[in-house]
Motif scaffolding. Sequence first.
Motif, PDB file in Angstrom:
ATOM      1  N   ASP A  60     -22.648 -20.967 -17.019  1.00 34.89           N
ATOM      2  CA  ASP A  60     -23.863 -20.149 -17.007  1.00 34.89           C
ATOM      3  C   ASP A  60     -23.943 -19.373 -15.697  1.00 34.89           C
ATOM      4  O   ASP A  60     -23.878 -19.970 -14.619  1.00 34.89           O
ATOM      5  CB  ASP A  60     -25.088 -21.054 -17.156  1.00 34.89           C
ATOM      6  N   ILE A  61     -24.069 -18.052 -15.772  1.00 36.25           N
ATOM      7  CA  ILE A  61     -24.150 -17.243 -14.558  1.00 36.25           C
ATOM      8  C   ILE A  61     -25.500 -16.540 -14.410  1.00 36.25           C
ATOM      9  O   ILE A  61     -25.649 -15.668 -13.567  1.00 36.25           O
ATOM     10  CB  ILE A  61     -23.005 -16.214 -14.484  1.00 36.25           C
ATOM     11  N   THR A  62     -26.480 -16.950 -15.194  1.00 42.37           N
ATOM     12  CA  THR A  62     -27.768 -16.253 -15.155  1.00 42.37           C
ATOM     13  C   THR A  62     -28.473 -16.363 -13.814  1.00 42.37           C
ATOM     14  O   THR A  62     -29.242 -15.481 -13.461  1.00 42.37           O
ATOM     15  CB  THR A  62     -28.706 -16.758 -16.272  1.00 42.37           C
ATOM     16  N   SER A  63     -28.224 -17.410 -13.050  1.00 44.00           N
ATOM     17  CA  SER A  63     -28.951 -17.572 -11.788  1.00 44.00           C
ATOM     18  C   SER A  63     -28.077 -17.362 -10.552  1.00 44.00           C
ATOM     19  O   SER A  63     -28.522 -17.624  -9.440  1.00 44.00           O
ATOM     20  CB  SER A  63     -29.597 -18.956 -11.733  1.00 44.00           C
ATOM     21  N   VAL A  64     -26.853 -16.880 -10.711  1.00 43.62           N
ATOM     22  CA  VAL A  64     -25.998 -16.669  -9.546  1.00 43.62           C
ATOM     23  C   VAL A  64     -26.333 -15.349  -8.861  1.00 43.62           C
ATOM     24  O   VAL A  64     -26.850 -14.422  -9.487  1.00 43.62           O
ATOM     25  CB  VAL A  64     -24.484 -16.706  -9.899  1.00 43.62           C
ATOM     26  N   SER A  65     -26.046 -15.290  -7.583  1.00 42.81           N
ATOM     27  CA  SER A  65     -26.270 -14.070  -6.804  1.00 42.81           C
ATOM     28  C   SER A  65     -24.938 -13.401  -6.527  1.00 42.81           C
ATOM     29  O   SER A  65     -24.020 -14.033  -6.009  1.00 42.81           O
ATOM     30  CB  SER A  65     -26.946 -14.411  -5.479  1.00 42.81           C
TER      31      SER A  65
END
Length: 74
Positions: free
Chosen positions: A11-16
Amino acid sequence: MRNVSDLYALDITSVSFVQACGGPCTEGCVTLARIGDGCWALGDSKRPDLAPLRFSTEELRFAGIDPARFGLGG
């Protein structure tokens, strides 16, 4: 080396994402985010609508991409 399908399951929805430019950023820049231990997502700032590609640290190294250039540890 990780299986490519494993990278795309993360899941990459919360990465910066961090941007790195080779010069003036008028043409767009490469963006990079750590998405796991030894896992990275590589995007294109001029095409944010496209899903980022995903790579292991080893694959980035083979491509000549150093996460340290983005201020990210390898």
